[in-house]
Design a protein around this motif. Sequence first.
Motif, PDB file in Angstrom:
ATOM      1  N   GLU A  31      -7.786   1.670   9.353  1.00 56.98           N
ATOM      2  CA  GLU A  31      -8.455   2.901   9.761  1.00 56.98           C
ATOM      3  C   GLU A  31      -7.622   3.653  10.798  1.00 56.98           C
ATOM      4  OE1 GLU A  31     -11.372   5.586  11.400  1.00 56.98           O
ATOM      5  OE2 GLU A  31     -10.312   4.042  12.517  1.00 56.98           O
ATOM      6  N   GLN A  32      -7.062   2.905  11.747  1.00 55.20           N
ATOM      7  CA  GLN A  32      -6.331   3.589  12.805  1.00 55.20           C
ATOM      8  C   GLN A  32      -4.996   4.143  12.312  1.00 55.20           C
ATOM      9  OE1 GLN A  32      -6.446   1.166  16.381  1.00 55.20           O
ATOM     10  NE2 GLN A  32      -8.540   1.826  16.774  1.00 55.20           N
ATOM     11  N   ARG A  90       0.262   2.045   6.311  1.00 48.08           N
ATOM     12  CA  ARG A  90       1.547   2.744   6.393  1.00 48.08           C
ATOM     13  C   ARG A  90       2.299   2.662   5.070  1.00 48.08           C
ATOM     14  NH1 ARG A  90       2.706   5.324  11.246  1.00 48.08           N
ATOM     15  NH2 ARG A  90       4.267   6.104   9.824  1.00 48.08           N
ATOM     16  N   LEU A 115      -9.571  -4.001   8.749  1.00 49.52           N
ATOM     17  CA  LEU A 115     -10.101  -2.657   8.513  1.00 49.52           C
ATOM     18  C   LEU A 115      -9.772  -1.735   9.682  1.00 49.52           C
ATOM     19  CD1 LEU A 115     -11.770  -0.700   6.799  1.00 49.52           C
ATOM     20  CD2 LEU A 115     -13.836  -1.606   7.883  1.00 49.52           C
ATOM     21  N   ARG A 116      -9.878  -2.271  10.906  1.00 45.06           N
ATOM     22  CA  ARG A 116      -9.546  -1.456  12.072  1.00 45.06           C
ATOM     23  C   ARG A 116      -8.088  -1.004  12.003  1.00 45.06           C
ATOM     24  NH1 ARG A 116     -10.573  -2.224  18.496  1.00 45.06           N
ATOM     25  NH2 ARG A 116     -12.187  -0.744  17.966  1.00 45.06           N
ATOM     26  N   PRO A 145     -12.884  -7.344   9.607  1.00 46.58           N
ATOM     27  CA  PRO A 145     -13.014  -6.207  10.528  1.00 46.58           C
ATOM     28  C   PRO A 145     -11.707  -5.816  11.237  1.00 46.58           C
ATOM     29  CG  PRO A 145     -14.964  -7.552  10.664  1.00 46.58           C
ATOM     30  CD  PRO A 145     -13.993  -8.302   9.779  1.00 46.58           C
ATOM     31  N   PRO A 146     -10.934  -6.786  11.772  1.00 45.76           N
ATOM     32  CA  PRO A 146      -9.679  -6.334  12.403  1.00 45.76           C
ATOM     33  C   PRO A 146      -8.675  -5.766  11.400  1.00 45.76           C
ATOM     34  CG  PRO A 146      -9.985  -8.731  12.693  1.00 45.76           C
ATOM     35  CD  PRO A 146     -11.204  -8.220  12.012  1.00 45.76           C
ATOM     36  N   ILE A 194     -17.293  -7.767   4.301  1.00 42.90           N
ATOM     37  CA  ILE A 194     -17.023  -7.232   5.641  1.00 42.90           C
ATOM     38  C   ILE A 194     -17.586  -8.158   6.719  1.00 42.90           C
ATOM     39  CG2 ILE A 194     -19.099  -5.761   5.594  1.00 42.90           C
ATOM     40  CD1 ILE A 194     -15.815  -4.859   7.326  1.00 42.90           C
ATOM     41  N   LEU A 203      -4.411   5.248   9.319  1.00 40.95           N
ATOM     42  CA  LEU A 203      -4.711   6.420   8.500  1.00 40.95           C
ATOM     43  C   LEU A 203      -5.207   7.577   9.357  1.00 40.95           C
ATOM     44  CD1 LEU A 203      -6.368   4.714   5.404  1.00 40.95           C
ATOM     45  CD2 LEU A 203      -4.125   5.791   5.516  1.00 40.95           C
ATOM     46  N   ALA A 204      -6.047   7.277  10.346  1.00 40.81           N
ATOM     47  CA  ALA A 204      -6.576   8.340  11.213  1.00 40.81           C
ATOM     48  C   ALA A 204      -5.438   9.067  11.919  1.00 40.81           C
ATOM     49  CB  ALA A 204      -7.562   7.761  12.228  1.00 40.81           C
ATOM     50  N   TYR A 250      -4.826  -7.254  12.538  1.00 43.49           N
ATOM     51  CA  TYR A 250      -4.756  -5.818  12.794  1.00 43.49           C
ATOM     52  C   TYR A 250      -3.451  -5.242  12.242  1.00 43.49           C
ATOM     53  CZ  TYR A 250      -4.341  -1.460  15.387  1.00 43.49           C
ATOM     54  OH  TYR A 250      -4.187  -0.138  15.708  1.00 43.49           O
TER      55      TYR A 250
END
Lengths: 348, 348
Positions: free
Chosen positions: A100-101, A317, A96-97, A93-94, A87, A103-104, A309
């Motif tokens: 995360e977004q 998705r 993962l962002r 990190p981008p 990580i 899925l959220a 990202y």
Amino acid sequence: MRRHFAIISPMPKRSSAATLADIALHAQVHKTTASRALDPERRHMVSPEVVGRVEAAARALNYRVNRAASALRTGRSGTVGVLLPDITNPVFPPILRGIEQALAAEGFFVLVADTGNEQAPDEAADRMLAQRVEGLIIATSSLHDPLVERLVRDQVKVVLVNRRDEDGSLPAVVSDDMLGMKLAVDHLVSIGHRRIAHLSGPLALSTGSLRQAGFIQAMAAHGLEPAGFAQCDAYSCDAGEEGTRALLGTGAEFTAIVAANDLIALGAIQALQQRGRTVPQDVSVVGHNDMPLMDRVSPPLTTVRILHYEMGFRAARLLLDSLRGVPGTTSTVVLRPELVVRGSSAPL
Amino acid sequence: MRRHFAIISPMPKRSSAATLADIALHAQVHKTTASRALDPERRHMVSPEVVGRVEAAARALNYRVNRAASALRTGRSGTVGVLLPDITNPVFPPILRGIEQALAAEGFFVLVADTGNEQAPDEAADRMLAQRVEGLIIATSSLHDPLVERLVRDQVKVVLVNRRDEDGSLPAVVSDDMLGMKLAVDHLVSIGHRRIAHLSGPLALSTGSLRQAGFIQAMAAHGLEPAGFAQCDAYSCDAGEEGTRALLGTGAEFTAIVAANDLIALGAIQALQQRGRTVPQDVSVVGHNDMPLMDRVSPPLTTVRILHYEMGFRAARLLLDSLRGVPGTTSTVVLRPELVVRGSSAPL
């Protein structure tokens, strides 16, 4: 590792929390009806008036859906596991962002395992499956990965991100690694370079292997032979420094280097400067990824920008589609990179 | 957000998976015994010979502990939620790595929410509690944070990381922000600077507020008045550029800037260069954090190094202690930063 705490106390009781039965009683409906009214996917089976009454009861009683119970009942935990190799490598990190977004937005959470040094990916995957994750997004896979093969045999839903398997049979979201190297080589050739060397990444990884192949192919398209190679055994500054020293040690003569990734490129610049060669005056260096801050390093790095990202977002998705049985989710999504020209490359 | 997939298929059946009853039958022990033998915390209640037999049966049947069932039975989900404000801010990945590794060593997983732009921290916290996380590690808190106050009222176990609350009543792991600024100011004074300005971070955050207070105190200890202030409304390069332009706009005269964070410092260097001022010849700039790559930017950044990884690791340990009722876990752990002198600061 053994637990080594002296004092063990019980968890706080949750008996005061409202249950589905409380909601049903409060809203004067059957428990099944209350359950349906609170589930977005089954809400249409209940009249809007009843949905309103149940939701009001849930609010009044400060009801919290018990996902652990729901996971047992439906087989759906609402969580997806993500295996990352490191990580602290700024490329992740981008990604993962994005994961995360995506899925959220669909009500899912990300369980993260950073499998860097201390934790094996297969152990992390097994523990995540015990947590009933609904699927895995894997950024740690090599071209022939026994873990991934086992997961597929066990019918675990898997999407690879930034990596692919040897025969491309698994769903994956990657950048076009071959095209990325073509962009880098075309740029250097267009500003007069002919003797171009390559610092490759780990060849057991699809990124290392495909970028090396892409470099060779792009050179051949210009009728050029590679001016030299060195393989870096990791995507890190240190490995880049070491690889560059090895490359210099071969006596190869080159005016430019295409590196398999930005950290390797930064290491190359460091090693070249230590040998008294200035970048870009003596040697041009091109990286790959356009990680954050590459516009602020010295000199600012010319590099191939990948869509971090978007890569994470699309991988999430793809996994959601796969969980829902949408057809065609075994496909590989290849994103198009672009060249960003900055100060580390200059005309010969 | 509504789901918008046309085709919904059921989850794959798990009926073929071995259950605890299968293990018990295979090992010829009672189900309770099998359960104890497979639980590291209750294993001592069973003879080593039986533990061995049960483990062999579990291996033979490819048994996977069902954590969702276990979470319902014991109230322990084996997960901890982490709320981050921005995973792409390079200060957070090493903190997350520390959290993740400390928890993984104890068999816990991390649920991550990146509450950046699209997701409110309180929604993420509520969804995590519905997932039955055992506690929360929060890096998003402001000095007066209604979310944190509500969680504490609801007896949720919370540890703050890199941030603290106004009266320091919550367990938190932070760097010594006041000391950090003293190190920065002492360094600049020791190389001759007297007119030193401060670019502060958001004052609603403990880091912004304490670093500003630390700057003022450190200047006063040398009998100096601050040469100027500007407040940046975010920890970002853009906010640093804007803050620096505002500072220059005040007509303040300064030979050095202490920035509340590295990204703000990078923005300051950019803005100064645009106005024709060279760093460090005309203005020295000191950052805070020593994020990854700060040794590679131009000029390499003098900064206050905080112990990112250790901060995350200690926060996770503090939460684990708190979950187990170890006394004294409401304390605040303050880690000691150190100064790293590089090229962005020079003698007057």
